[in-house]
Design a protein around this motif. Structure first.
Motif, PDB file in Angstrom:
ATOM      1  N   ALA A 263      -7.950  12.022   0.456  1.00  0.00           N
ATOM      2  CA  ALA A 263      -8.513  11.852  -0.888  1.00  0.00           C
ATOM      3  C   ALA A 263      -8.768  10.384  -1.207  1.00  0.00           C
ATOM      4  CB  ALA A 263      -7.582  12.477  -1.925  1.00  0.00           C
ATOM      5  N   VAL A 264      -7.826   9.513  -0.837  1.00  0.00           N
ATOM      6  CA  VAL A 264      -7.992   8.085  -1.098  1.00  0.00           C
ATOM      7  C   VAL A 264      -9.151   7.530  -0.274  1.00  0.00           C
ATOM      8  CG1 VAL A 264      -6.908   5.817  -0.877  1.00  0.00           C
ATOM      9  CG2 VAL A 264      -5.602   7.734  -1.793  1.00  0.00           C
ATOM     10  N   ARG A 265      -9.215   7.889   0.992  1.00  0.00           N
ATOM     11  CA  ARG A 265     -10.293   7.380   1.849  1.00  0.00           C
ATOM     12  C   ARG A 265     -11.662   7.850   1.363  1.00  0.00           C
ATOM     13  NH1 ARG A 265      -6.645   8.069   6.461  1.00  0.00           N
ATOM     14  NH2 ARG A 265      -6.067   5.974   7.132  1.00  0.00           N
ATOM     15  N   GLU A 266     -11.775   9.131   1.023  1.00  0.00           N
ATOM     16  CA  GLU A 266     -13.065   9.674   0.604  1.00  0.00           C
ATOM     17  C   GLU A 266     -13.556   9.042  -0.697  1.00  0.00           C
ATOM     18  OE1 GLU A 266     -12.537  13.883   0.451  1.00  0.00           O
ATOM     19  OE2 GLU A 266     -12.775  14.152   2.634  1.00  0.00           O
ATOM     20  N   SER A 267     -12.625   8.561  -1.514  1.00  0.00           N
ATOM     21  CA  SER A 267     -13.008   7.950  -2.790  1.00  0.00           C
ATOM     22  C   SER A 267     -13.415   6.486  -2.649  1.00  0.00           C
ATOM     23  CB  SER A 267     -11.841   8.047  -3.782  1.00  0.00           C
ATOM     24  OG  SER A 267     -10.839   7.079  -3.497  1.00  0.00           O
ATOM     25  N   GLY A 268     -13.153   5.892  -1.482  1.00  0.00           N
ATOM     26  CA  GLY A 268     -13.389   4.469  -1.305  1.00  0.00           C
ATOM     27  C   GLY A 268     -12.277   3.615  -1.864  1.00  0.00           C
ATOM     28  N   GLY A 269     -11.113   4.209  -2.069  1.00  0.00           N
ATOM     29  CA  GLY A 269      -9.974   3.497  -2.629  1.00  0.00           C
ATOM     30  C   GLY A 269      -9.078   2.895  -1.564  1.00  0.00           C
ATOM     31  N   ALA A 270      -7.838   2.634  -1.932  1.00  0.00           N
ATOM     32  CA  ALA A 270      -6.895   1.983  -1.022  1.00  0.00           C
ATOM     33  C   ALA A 270      -5.472   2.258  -1.490  1.00  0.00           C
ATOM     34  CB  ALA A 270      -7.153   0.479  -0.970  1.00  0.00           C
ATOM     35  N   PHE A 271      -4.520   1.906  -0.638  1.00  0.00           N
ATOM     36  CA  PHE A 271      -3.103   1.966  -0.976  1.00  0.00           C
ATOM     37  C   PHE A 271      -2.582   0.556  -1.239  1.00  0.00           C
ATOM     38  CE2 PHE A 271      -3.253   6.217   0.666  1.00  0.00           C
ATOM     39  CZ  PHE A 271      -2.198   6.876   0.045  1.00  0.00           C
ATOM     40  N   HIS A 272      -1.616   0.464  -2.135  1.00  0.00           N
ATOM     41  CA  HIS A 272      -0.994  -0.808  -2.478  1.00  0.00           C
ATOM     42  C   HIS A 272       0.509  -0.594  -2.598  1.00  0.00           C
ATOM     43  CE1 HIS A 272      -5.039  -2.239  -3.618  1.00  0.00           C
ATOM     44  NE2 HIS A 272      -5.181  -1.003  -4.059  1.00  0.00           N
ATOM     45  N   THR A 273       1.279  -1.623  -2.319  1.00  0.00           N
ATOM     46  CA  THR A 273       2.731  -1.554  -2.519  1.00  0.00           C
ATOM     47  C   THR A 273       3.168  -2.658  -3.474  1.00  0.00           C
ATOM     48  OG1 THR A 273       3.143  -2.934  -0.566  1.00  0.00           O
ATOM     49  CG2 THR A 273       3.176  -0.539  -0.255  1.00  0.00           C
ATOM     50  N   VAL A 274       4.237  -2.388  -4.191  1.00  0.00           N
ATOM     51  CA  VAL A 274       4.789  -3.362  -5.127  1.00  0.00           C
ATOM     52  C   VAL A 274       6.273  -3.547  -4.846  1.00  0.00           C
ATOM     53  CG1 VAL A 274       3.100  -3.016  -6.966  1.00  0.00           C
ATOM     54  CG2 VAL A 274       5.095  -1.518  -6.855  1.00  0.00           C
ATOM     55  N   THR A 275       6.718  -4.772  -5.018  1.00  0.00           N
ATOM     56  CA  THR A 275       8.116  -5.117  -4.755  1.00  0.00           C
ATOM     57  C   THR A 275       8.987  -4.772  -5.967  1.00  0.00           C
ATOM     58  OG1 THR A 275       7.933  -7.354  -5.634  1.00  0.00           O
ATOM     59  CG2 THR A 275       7.338  -7.029  -3.310  1.00  0.00           C
ATOM     60  N   GLU A 276      10.279  -4.847  -5.748  1.00  0.00           N
ATOM     61  CA  GLU A 276      11.210  -4.594  -6.849  1.00  0.00           C
ATOM     62  C   GLU A 276      11.061  -5.647  -7.949  1.00  0.00           C
ATOM     63  OE1 GLU A 276      13.252  -1.546  -6.614  1.00  0.00           O
ATOM     64  OE2 GLU A 276      11.525  -1.554  -5.259  1.00  0.00           O
ATOM     65  N   ASP A 277      10.830  -6.889  -7.572  1.00  0.00           N
ATOM     66  CA  ASP A 277      10.614  -7.935  -8.574  1.00  0.00           C
ATOM     67  C   ASP A 277       9.341  -7.666  -9.385  1.00  0.00           C
ATOM     68  OD1 ASP A 277      12.880  -9.410  -8.148  1.00  0.00           O
ATOM     69  OD2 ASP A 277      11.915 -10.895  -6.840  1.00  0.00           O
ATOM     70  N   GLN A 278       8.288  -7.239  -8.715  1.00  0.00           N
ATOM     71  CA  GLN A 278       7.042  -6.930  -9.417  1.00  0.00           C
ATOM     72  C   GLN A 278       7.227  -5.769 -10.385  1.00  0.00           C
ATOM     73  OE1 GLN A 278       4.602  -6.498  -5.879  1.00  0.00           O
ATOM     74  NE2 GLN A 278       3.437  -8.343  -6.376  1.00  0.00           N
ATOM     75  N   ILE A 279       7.990  -4.778  -9.975  1.00  0.00           N
ATOM     76  CA  ILE A 279       8.271  -3.636 -10.852  1.00  0.00           C
ATOM     77  C   ILE A 279       9.044  -4.103 -12.084  1.00  0.00           C
ATOM     78  CG2 ILE A 279       9.603  -1.498 -11.066  1.00  0.00           C
ATOM     79  CD1 ILE A 279       8.918  -0.971  -8.086  1.00  0.00           C
ATOM     80  N   ARG A 280      10.068  -4.892 -11.858  1.00  0.00           N
ATOM     81  CA  ARG A 280      10.898  -5.376 -12.971  1.00  0.00           C
ATOM     82  C   ARG A 280      10.077  -6.210 -13.953  1.00  0.00           C
ATOM     83  NH1 ARG A 280      14.843  -6.936 -10.186  1.00  0.00           N
ATOM     84  NH2 ARG A 280      14.108  -9.053  -9.752  1.00  0.00           N
ATOM     85  N   HIS A 281       9.268  -7.111 -13.440  1.00  0.00           N
ATOM     86  CA  HIS A 281       8.463  -7.968 -14.312  1.00  0.00           C
ATOM     87  C   HIS A 281       7.402  -7.168 -15.057  1.00  0.00           C
ATOM     88  CE1 HIS A 281       9.584 -11.527 -11.475  1.00  0.00           C
ATOM     89  NE2 HIS A 281      10.512 -11.316 -12.390  1.00  0.00           N
ATOM     90  N   ALA A 282       6.823  -6.165 -14.394  1.00  0.00           N
ATOM     91  CA  ALA A 282       5.809  -5.336 -15.050  1.00  0.00           C
ATOM     92  C   ALA A 282       6.423  -4.512 -16.182  1.00  0.00           C
ATOM     93  CB  ALA A 282       5.154  -4.410 -14.035  1.00  0.00           C
ATOM     94  N   GLN A 283       7.640  -4.038 -15.980  1.00  0.00           N
ATOM     95  CA  GLN A 283       8.303  -3.270 -17.039  1.00  0.00           C
ATOM     96  C   GLN A 283       8.556  -4.143 -18.267  1.00  0.00           C
ATOM     97  OE1 GLN A 283      12.337  -1.834 -16.316  1.00  0.00           O
ATOM     98  NE2 GLN A 283      11.842   0.102 -17.334  1.00  0.00           N
ATOM     99  N   LEU A 284       9.013  -5.352 -18.034  1.00  0.00           N
ATOM    100  CA  LEU A 284       9.251  -6.269 -19.151  1.00  0.00           C
ATOM    101  C   LEU A 284       7.943  -6.669 -19.832  1.00  0.00           C
ATOM    102  CD1 LEU A 284      11.988  -8.555 -17.543  1.00  0.00           C
ATOM    103  CD2 LEU A 284      12.314  -6.841 -19.355  1.00  0.00           C
ATOM    104  N   ASP A 285       6.894  -6.842 -19.043  1.00  0.00           N
ATOM    105  CA  ASP A 285       5.598  -7.205 -19.622  1.00  0.00           C
ATOM    106  C   ASP A 285       5.077  -6.092 -20.521  1.00  0.00           C
ATOM    107  OD1 ASP A 285       3.130  -8.984 -19.643  1.00  0.00           O
ATOM    108  OD2 ASP A 285       2.293  -7.089 -18.952  1.00  0.00           O
ATOM    109  N   LEU A 286       5.179  -4.844 -20.068  1.00  0.00           N
ATOM    110  CA  LEU A 286       4.736  -3.726 -20.904  1.00  0.00           C
ATOM    111  C   LEU A 286       5.592  -3.622 -22.163  1.00  0.00           C
ATOM    112  CD1 LEU A 286       3.952  -0.929 -18.288  1.00  0.00           C
ATOM    113  CD2 LEU A 286       2.317  -2.116 -19.745  1.00  0.00           C
ATOM    114  N   ALA A 287       6.889  -3.837 -22.018  1.00  0.00           N
ATOM    115  CA  ALA A 287       7.761  -3.786 -23.194  1.00  0.00           C
ATOM    116  C   ALA A 287       7.369  -4.846 -24.211  1.00  0.00           C
ATOM    117  CB  ALA A 287       9.218  -3.956 -22.771  1.00  0.00           C
ATOM    118  N   SER A 288       6.927  -6.007 -23.710  1.00  0.00           N
ATOM    119  CA  SER A 288       6.502  -7.069 -24.619  1.00  0.00           C
ATOM    120  C   SER A 288       5.216  -6.714 -25.354  1.00  0.00           C
ATOM    121  CB  SER A 288       6.312  -8.381 -23.840  1.00  0.00           C
ATOM    122  OG  SER A 288       5.122  -8.357 -23.077  1.00  0.00           O
ATOM    123  N   GLN A 289       4.501  -5.705 -24.824  1.00  0.00           N
ATOM    124  CA  GLN A 289       3.288  -5.217 -25.474  1.00  0.00           C
ATOM    125  C   GLN A 289       3.554  -3.957 -26.310  1.00  0.00           C
ATOM    126  OE1 GLN A 289      -0.464  -5.321 -23.248  1.00  0.00           O
ATOM    127  NE2 GLN A 289       0.640  -6.108 -21.467  1.00  0.00           N
TER     128      GLN A 289
END
Length: 369
Positions: free
Chosen positions: A301-327
């Motif tokens: 499904a991802v290939r047929e759509s022209g998309g891709a896979f991405h990975t995120v680190t634990e630090d990126q997850i933590r910072h993103a959660q705090l960023d959303l909370a700040s919004q």
């Protein structure tokens, strides 16, 4: 009563009758798909319909059930100039899993099994427990040890019997599948049962309606077992096939770097998993799935759509959660993975994107080092 479509195995073509309690292909034990190709209603015909996912009745394999809790129709809010978020944590049980759970409970209510079972790392089990309670169906939910206490509390509050399994998510799935083979059991599997995918696809039908009959250039989706991504692919196919969109958005799938079997396979150009990694600790517990049964379908499904896979680190997850909370958005750690990827790793280059915020922060609390 409306006739139910049959299920079939996409790997070997085996068909399973609609009324059967078989939960997998009897030959290969793989997941099943639904022999169902609906045509969506045009945008203008949706005016005045019910304010839930059941407004897309033409695309759903079941009529509106008695067990509905008004799920769906969650808002879309901007996060940046080009990225918006769909707030799917604003559901009756505080996660997007309600979209599929209502379909499984409605199906079980028609088949009238002796009992319903499910397995989950938390959110799917909570949703199944809630909708089974609404449908007055006895329910047992298998969860791995270490599941968030708040999620266990929520499952138990709905009256479901908790089966806490020693070991990881895979051990829990094995225990549930063994129980699912017993007579009179309906396995409300959000992975194996295709009705769940036909519930999650309403996420994209809602986006299409909310954006005035179009979709963003990019759909960013978290992937563990792939139920939201595969539902999204179904909806895109339906809308494009009906001529209601003129282009298909790219599907960009996000996994935690700690448990990323699909991302590893995609980077290697493989059609299936290369190996089954151990389940390493991650804040994104809801997508920490080392052996997703629909891996081949997800990669395709991802290939047929022209998309891709991405990975995120634990630090990126933590910072993103705090960023959303700040919004003003308090989202559980699994649910922020897509925002972490969208703001740091996905090259949008002027394209528009939507990320799902899949679960409420109250379910797990803040990610911490």
């Amino acid at each position: 009563m409306t006739a139910l479509p049959d299920r079939y195995c996409s790997a070997d073509g085996t068909r399973v009758p609609a009324a059967s309690l078989d939960w997998c292909c009897p030959l290969c034990r793989g997941p099943l798909d639904l022999d169902y190709a609906p045509t969506p209603a045009p945008l203008k015909s949706l005016t005045g319909r019910t304010g839930s996912l059941w407004r897309y009745a033409e695309c759903l394999p079941l009529p509106t059930p008695d067990c509905t809790l008004g799920e769906g129709r969650t808002p879309v809010v901007p996060l940046s100039d080009s990225i918006s978020a769909k707030l799917d944590f604003l559901m009756p049980t505080l996660s997007f899993k309600d979209r599929g759970a209502v379909m499984l409970a409605a199906l079980a209510a028609r088949l009238r099994p002796e009992r319903v079972i499910a397995d989950s790392s938390g959110n799917a089990g909570t949703a199944i427990a809630a909708y089974c309670a609404r449908a007055r169906l006895p329910c047992s939910v298998y969860v791995p040890e270490g599941t968030s206490p708040k999620k266990l509390e929520q499952i138990g509050a709905h009256g479901a019997r908790l089966e806490i399994v020693p070991g990881d998510r895979e051990a829990t799935a094995r225990a549930a599948r063994e129980a699912a083979d017993e007579p009179g059991v309906f396995y409300a599997s959000h992975v194996y049962n295709p009705y769940f995918l036909h519930g999650t696809k309403t996420y994209v039908h809602e986006l299409w309606e909310d954006l005035g009959g179009r979709l963003p250039d990019v759909l960013v989706v978290p992937v563990g077992n792939g139920t939201l991504l595969l539902g999204a692919a179904l909806a895109v196919r339906e809308l494009h096939g009906a001529g209601l969109i003129d282009r298909r958005p790219a599907l960009h799938a996000v996994q935690a770097a700690a448990v990323s079997p699909l991302a590893d396979a995609w980077r290697a150009g493989a059609d299936d998993l290369l190996s089954i990694p151990p389940q390493a600790p991650t804040f994104a517990e809801g997508i920490a799935i080392p052996n997703p049964p629909r891996a081949r379908q997800i990669l395709r499904a991802v290939r047929e759509s022209g998309g891709a896979f991405h990975t995120v680190t634990e630090d990126q997850i933590r910072h993103a959660q705090l960023d959303l909370a700040s919004q003003g958005l308090y989202v559980e750690s699994t649910g922020v993975a897509c925002w972490a990827a969208a703001r740091e790793t996905i090259p949008l280059e002027g394209r528009t994107a939507v990320v799902p915020l899949c679960g409420a922060g109250l379910k797990t609390g803040l990610a911490s080092a």
